[in-house]
Design a protein around this motif. Structure first.
Motif, short mmCIF file in Angstrom:
data_model
loop_
_atom_site.label_atom_id
_atom_site.label_comp_id
_atom_site.label_asym_id
_atom_site.label_seq_id
_atom_site.Cartn_x
_atom_site.Cartn_y
_atom_site.Cartn_z
N MET A 68 36.06 38.58 35.94
CA MET A 68 34.85 38.71 37.05
C MET A 68 34.30 39.55 37.54
O MET A 68 33.27 38.97 38.64
N PHE A 69 34.72 40.79 37.05
CA PHE A 69 33.60 42.14 36.86
C PHE A 69 32.01 42.31 36.09
O PHE A 69 32.97 41.10 34.70
N PRO A 70 32.23 42.51 35.98
CA PRO A 70 29.98 43.64 34.58
C PRO A 70 31.51 44.26 33.76
O PRO A 70 32.47 44.29 33.94
N ALA A 75 28.14 50.14 36.90
CA ALA A 75 27.17 49.08 37.35
C ALA A 75 27.60 48.71 38.41
O ALA A 75 27.71 48.54 39.81
N GLN A 76 29.03 48.26 38.40
CA GLN A 76 29.83 47.38 39.62
C GLN A 76 29.88 48.51 40.21
O GLN A 76 29.87 48.89 41.80
N ARG A 77 30.40 50.39 40.06
CA ARG A 77 30.82 51.52 41.20
C ARG A 77 31.72 50.74 42.14
O ARG A 77 33.03 49.65 42.06
N ASP A 78 31.14 51.18 43.41
CA ASP A 78 32.61 50.81 44.46
C ASP A 78 31.94 49.86 45.35
O ASP A 78 32.23 49.85 47.09
N ARG A 79 31.31 48.90 44.71
CA ARG A 79 30.68 48.04 46.35
C ARG A 79 31.30 46.75 46.08
O ARG A 79 31.81 46.72 47.76
N LEU A 206 20.00 37.10 42.03
CA LEU A 206 19.11 37.22 40.57
C LEU A 206 20.67 37.63 39.48
O LEU A 206 21.04 38.49 39.33
N GLU A 207 21.01 36.77 38.43
CA GLU A 207 21.45 37.30 37.45
C GLU A 207 20.84 36.68 35.66
O GLU A 207 20.59 36.01 36.02
N ARG A 213 27.19 38.76 35.00
CA ARG A 213 28.57 39.40 36.45
C ARG A 213 27.96 41.08 37.24
O ARG A 213 27.86 40.90 38.08
N VAL A 214 26.25 40.69 36.36
CA VAL A 214 25.78 41.84 37.06
C VAL A 214 24.59 41.13 38.03
O VAL A 214 23.55 40.51 37.67
#
Length: 400
Positions: A68-70, A75-79, A206-207, A213-214
């Motif tokens: 489910m993550f990039p 790019a996902q980091r700590d969101r 937007l993806e 997934r980003v």
């Protein structure tokens, strides 16, 4: 899991509390809030370690969630963790918190998030906090965090369930035109595969097919159109995966994915107040949508637009705006070249005109410009409750 956006990273709905008058004493925080904030203060210096350990716990115990993550977690980091910690910190502000969490819960549907995913994330959160909050963690603190997370997750689950009956989790949208306005700014127009309802001034996520997934957030650059097409202004930013893909690689025929619309920087058509609009860089996109919205409603309220960029070349939509000004006598457009930076010069430019105290204000642009613009507007007498902006990823009313 959601990315705090920018306009090429920016916008979240917020109305700034009005200044002036005698400030009311803040209510005493609840016992749970006190314990939660002590934990947050303790882990702040080791936030990177907490983040890494949190994701390690999630993916080790539940490897099925990794998809489910990039692919690249930098790019996902700590969101996701940051959103949870921010929500917990504001557990004593249910009105603001509920609005924020409902947006998150609805938006997270595009990742395939289900109600059953929340318990594993909660377990990882408690595990990461217990490991790094050595001084403040204990049975009482853990119980406070469990109560907070339970409340947070339930609001998000309920919002997602409600949205399920109203709209899809995402839309496919085909690029129908791609116009390069400058070397790093493009105007994209897309056709959604299903009806897409939004309000002028809002934004979406937007993806691209190049970075699955980003997701990144962009404002609609027009009011809703009869043909259903949507337009976006995108500036390629350094290390911006999505923005560079959209500017450098997207072409007609490519298919993007859209998340649901969000944002509160919209026109109040129940009043005839004048509108003062500050748009910096690609932040002019939602301002242009607001102008179209006023025109379509047949209103004649004064609309004053200040459009700023670092050079005349970067005032890429100036001709379009000046064309709108020629068509609408109630519209005034003032391009402003801000060689020393949008945050300083654009807000200063409004002081040479006015008065503005009876106007509704709309601010759109880089985060620093939004902050300085809001301060400048309050200084010249616009009540805080009539200053509207979106700065995605922050809690309404708590952004500093």
């Amino acid at each position: 899991m959601d990315a705090p956006p920018t306009h090429s990273a920016r916008r979240r709905p917020a109305r700034i509390p009005s200044g002036g008058g005698t400030p009311e004493a803040s209510p005493a925080p609840s016992p749970d809030a006190v314990l939660i904030r002590r934990t947050l203060a303790e882990i702040a210096p080791v936030a990177d370690k907490v983040t890494s350990y949190f994701y390690a716990l999630v993916f080790t115990a539940h490897p099925e969630l990794r998809g489910m993550f990039p692919a690249a977690m930098d790019a996902q980091r700590d969101r996701l963790l940051k959103a949870l910690l921010t929500a917990a910190e504001h557990i004593d502000d249910p009105e603001t918190l509920t609005a924020y969490l409902r947006r998150l819960g609805t938006g997270h549907r595009k990742y395939g998030t289900q109600a059953g995913h929340y318990p594993p994330v909660g377990e990882a959160l408690m595990g990461a906090l217990a490991r790094y909050a050595h001084d403040t963690w204990g049975p009482e603190t853990e119980a406070a965090w469990v109560r907070a997370y339970t409340a947070i997750s339930q609001i998000m689950i309920d919002a997602a369930a409600e949205a399920e009956s109203q709209a899809p989790p995402w839309w496919h949208a085909e690029v129908v035109s791609h116009e390069l306005r400058t070397s790093d700014i493009a105007v994209l127009t897309v056709r959604p595969d299903q009806p897409y309802r939004f309000l002028a001034g809002q934004y979406t996520s937007l993806e691209t097919p190049w970075w699955p997934r980003v997701w990144r957030h962009y404002s609609f650059a027009s009011a809703p159109r009869a043909d259903g097409l949507l337009s976006f202004h995108v500036k390629a930013v350094p290390a911006g995966w999505v923005s560079n893909a959209l500017v450098r690689h997207a072409r007609p025929g490519d298919v993007l994915r859209l998340g649901p619309p969000a944002g509160s920087m919209v026109v109040d058509h129940s009043t005839d107040n004048g509108m003062l609009c500050l748009g910096g860089g690609t932040g002019i996109a939602p301002i242009k949508a607001l102008i179209e919205d006023v025109a379509e409603h047949g209103e004649r309220r004064p609309v004053e637009v200040f459009f700023g960029a670092r050079s005349d070349h970067d005032l890429y939509d100036k001709d379009t705006l000046l064309g709108l000004q020629r068509s609408h006598p109630w519209l005034s457009v003032r391009p402003v070249v801000c060689a020393d930076g949008l945050a300083g010069q654009l807000p200063q430019a409004i002081g040479a005109h006015g008065p503005w105290s009876s106007y509704d204000a709309f601010v759109s642009g880089p985060a620093a410009m939004i902050r300085s613009g809001v301060d400048a507007l309050k200084r010249i007498g616009i009540p805080g409750e009539r200053i509207r902006y979106d700065e995605v990823g922050e809690l309404a009313g708590v952004a500093g």
